[in-house]
Scaffold this motif. Structure first.
Motif, PDB file in Angstrom:
ATOM      1  N   GLN A  50       0.823  -1.001   0.014  1.00 33.08           N
ATOM      2  CA  GLN A  50       0.068  -0.107   0.013  1.00 33.08           C
ATOM      3  C   GLN A  50       0.846   1.290  -0.021  1.00 33.08           C
ATOM      4  O   GLN A  50       0.602   2.037  -0.640  1.00 33.08           O
ATOM      5  CB  GLN A  50      -0.850   0.031   1.279  1.00 33.08           C
ATOM      6  CG  GLN A  50      -2.085   0.955   1.037  1.00 33.08           C
ATOM      7  CD  GLN A  50      -3.072   0.718   0.157  1.00 33.08           C
ATOM      8  OE1 GLN A  50      -3.046  -0.409  -0.729  1.00 33.08           O
ATOM      9  NE2 GLN A  50      -3.769   1.631  -0.151  1.00 33.08           N
ATOM     10  N   CYS A  51       1.939   1.375   0.830  1.00 30.38           N
ATOM     11  CA  CYS A  51       2.632   2.562   0.941  1.00 30.38           C
ATOM     12  C   CYS A  51       3.428   2.662  -0.493  1.00 30.38           C
ATOM     13  O   CYS A  51       3.674   3.570  -1.009  1.00 30.38           O
ATOM     14  CB  CYS A  51       3.959   2.313   1.892  1.00 30.38           C
ATOM     15  SG  CYS A  51       3.297   2.296   3.638  1.00 30.38           S
ATOM     16  N   ARG A  70       0.849   3.988  -2.820  1.00 28.15           N
ATOM     17  CA  ARG A  70       0.206   5.550  -2.607  1.00 28.15           C
ATOM     18  C   ARG A  70       1.375   6.428  -2.924  1.00 28.15           C
ATOM     19  O   ARG A  70       0.847   7.610  -3.681  1.00 28.15           O
ATOM     20  CB  ARG A  70       0.101   5.432  -1.306  1.00 28.15           C
ATOM     21  CG  ARG A  70      -1.330   4.822  -0.776  1.00 28.15           C
ATOM     22  CD  ARG A  70      -2.302   5.919  -0.077  1.00 28.15           C
ATOM     23  NE  ARG A  70      -3.434   5.355   0.253  1.00 28.15           N
ATOM     24  CZ  ARG A  70      -3.986   5.315   1.675  1.00 28.15           C
ATOM     25  NH1 ARG A  70      -2.939   5.769   2.611  1.00 28.15           N
ATOM     26  NH2 ARG A  70      -4.994   4.643   1.829  1.00 28.15           N
ATOM     27  N   SER A  71       2.635   6.202  -2.525  1.00 32.23           N
ATOM     28  CA  SER A  71       3.587   7.067  -2.828  1.00 32.23           C
ATOM     29  C   SER A  71       4.305   6.929  -4.249  1.00 32.23           C
ATOM     30  O   SER A  71       5.022   7.574  -4.639  1.00 32.23           O
ATOM     31  CB  SER A  71       4.911   6.849  -1.712  1.00 32.23           C
ATOM     32  OG  SER A  71       4.385   6.626  -0.570  1.00 32.23           O
ATOM     33  N   ARG A  99      -0.358  -4.558  -6.822  1.00 30.53           N
ATOM     34  CA  ARG A  99      -1.621  -4.595  -6.403  1.00 30.53           C
ATOM     35  C   ARG A  99      -1.948  -6.249  -6.310  1.00 30.53           C
ATOM     36  O   ARG A  99      -2.813  -6.478  -5.241  1.00 30.53           O
ATOM     37  CB  ARG A  99      -2.321  -4.198  -7.652  1.00 30.53           C
ATOM     38  CG  ARG A  99      -3.175  -2.817  -7.416  1.00 30.53           C
ATOM     39  CD  ARG A  99      -4.019  -2.091  -8.434  1.00 30.53           C
ATOM     40  NE  ARG A  99      -3.560  -1.062  -8.662  1.00 30.53           N
ATOM     41  CZ  ARG A  99      -3.221  -0.459  -9.670  1.00 30.53           C
ATOM     42  NH1 ARG A  99      -3.002  -1.169 -10.958  1.00 30.53           N
ATOM     43  NH2 ARG A  99      -2.792   0.892  -9.882  1.00 30.53           N
TER      44      ARG A  99
END
Lengths: 204, 204, 204, 204
Positions: free
Chosen positions: C138-139, C142-143, C156
């Protein structure tokens, strides 16, 4: 073939053994059994009792770290390798991996009146480490593995230091049969000298 | 994608496991309980008693170091990777990580009159290690991971050595049921032979 | 600044933690006390008794190795870094470093009639590991740390696997309160499936 | 000579020590003796009893991981090396390798009414770690090892943080003689602050 590669992995293995030996030393420092501690005073007393173990941890940690610094400098001046050079390094790693045992003995027994075997063994391991050092430098010199004349000279100095260390720690190991406490202090003193010398060395 | 990268990290993980297994062996060498030692003679006796443990430490350390040297040479000739190759290496690391246990058994029991299970297990682990070796080389050969024809030949020799080692240590493992001491000596002898052979090998 | 460098050192630290956790597992396998063994039959019986511990060692070793393979593939597709990404990796390492404890519990208690807490905790740690996996991916998503669209898709998929694993091991952890043995078998089965899937994956 | 090389191997050794210290912490979490557990309730009670040990494991793991992140950032801004810089790093590694011992003390004794020595020692080690941090940054600043003016400023901030940490943990170490529980909570709180600050830092 890529010889540098081989020493690169030798460095990786060595760094692993050095790092683990340094960190395993602390395993000897065991928390006291909570059921044997009934007051703050008891607790402080048990920590005080662990001081010689902490002292021998500190000594061995310093020895392994200085050896690591020296080992690094040595490998850096030897870009080529050979089977005997590799196995001489293996012997050095053996003496490093072994250090936690005499360290534990030293910590447990140095303040008793039968400390002699611990101090004898501790210095014997340092003498064995000097032998490893002589073998490594000798293999590098014989097989012409050194980078250049400068490196050749460094290896020769290093080998001669190895001979000196072998004589010194062998003698200390023998004398420790009769004077364990004095020898333990002397052994520590030699590494303080090494530490000061290393701190003044140029790594530039 | 960068396959070399994968083997580079496999090397890093492997060096870690090899280094830790080599250094963990010494944990079996425990300082005697200070309260059970009442004189210098007691202390020497307890160290003498620890000699078989030190001997099995030395044997296992040598085995792991030689395996590391061979593993390094093998990886060097395999620039590509595949999932089966990776997991075959994982199986080798499993046998390496497991060695401290049979080593401890060997050290504790070799001088008793019920040493058989220790020697059986020790040789069984060496046989399993030979299986790992066969799998690694076989995976590399099947998937065509070798660098060139030279590397291909080295892998084939290595695989055949693996078959030989599997037969040898399986037999020793079975014979150890009846003759544990003789087998322990034989096992040690085979590694002295390996050590001498490795020392004469060219790593240039 | 050099971001690759940061992940390179993250890899080095991770490889260290993975390698040590894998090798520390074997410490639970302790040699039986020589004084409690009076015959070869006794010795075999004590080794037989250690089988569940060896089994849980094998399971945890496999889990850590598969996680290492996945972690490596993930890091490879993330050339950039960020503080949350770094600390999410730290959380994964925490769950890896913790594994030897539930492994020891599982090995010691699985054959007793009060195995439930061991199996609950073991699956809870696997659920926590799934959380770490979700956080890491997720990190990275997102970044926008992924290398390219392909890497984005891999991340994913990896995150979705993480969600699946979290649900699965959370459920198993709860069910283990009533059916510890069945859950232990199921947990092992899920990793055999993972192992087979990983073995068929392409790492080319 | 190649100075970068020296710091590269310093990084390798450091990563090893950090990784091992992080993973060794879990050794304190021991499986309860199967013979003392007679029911599922007993088992849960013994795990509950291990909670403070798990808590101190978590705290120390976090401290070591944050120190690793900071250490990495520092080394990255120092491309050159010197003997004092090397030995200052050795001193930092000493404090890291030592952490498992006060962690074990904290876990075993924090819930007893004689926890003071454990909390005093724990904070004293953190104060010693701050000294190591001051020495490292000071050596780098004095010998002009920093990469550029930016790095110079980072080092100066880092050194000043070191002074602050030294004062803070020295004070906490003294106050812990009278209020161990309150200090333990405060110490934990300071690291939660550090964690949040680090999470918000830019590593880009």
């Amino acid at each position: 073939m890529n010889e540098h590669n081989l020493n690169a992995r030798l460095e990786a293995l060595s760094d692993g053994v050095f790092a683990i030996a340094m960190t395993l030393l602390v395993i000897e420092l065991k928390a006291p059994d909570p059921e044997s501690i009934h007051s703050v005073a008891d607790f402080w007393a048990s920590l005080l009792h662990a001081l010689p173990i902490a002292g021998s941890f500190l000594l061995s940690f310093t020895i392994i770290f200085i050896t690591w610094v020296n080992h690094h400098a040595l490998i850096r001046s030897v870009p080529r390798t050979s089977a005997p050079f590799l196995f001489a390094n293996g012997f050095l790693l053996l003496t490093i991996a072994f250090i936690p045992f005499p360290t534990a003995l030293l910590g447990e027994f140095i303040l008793t009146d039968h400390a002699a075997p611990a101090v004898v063994l501790y210095n014997a391991v340092l003498a064995a480490q000097a032998v490893a050092w002589i073998l490594i430098t000798q293999c590098a010199l014989r097989s012409g593995l050194a980078r250049d004349d400068d490196a050749q000279n460094t290896l020769r100095t290093s080998r001669n230091n190895g001979y000196g260390a072998f004589v010194l720690y062998s003698l200390l190991s023998i004398i420790a049969v009769w004077f364990p406490t004095a020898v333990a202090i002397l052994t520590t003193a030699t590494w303080i000298v090494w530490l000061v010398k290393s701190l003044r060395a140029k790594h530039t």
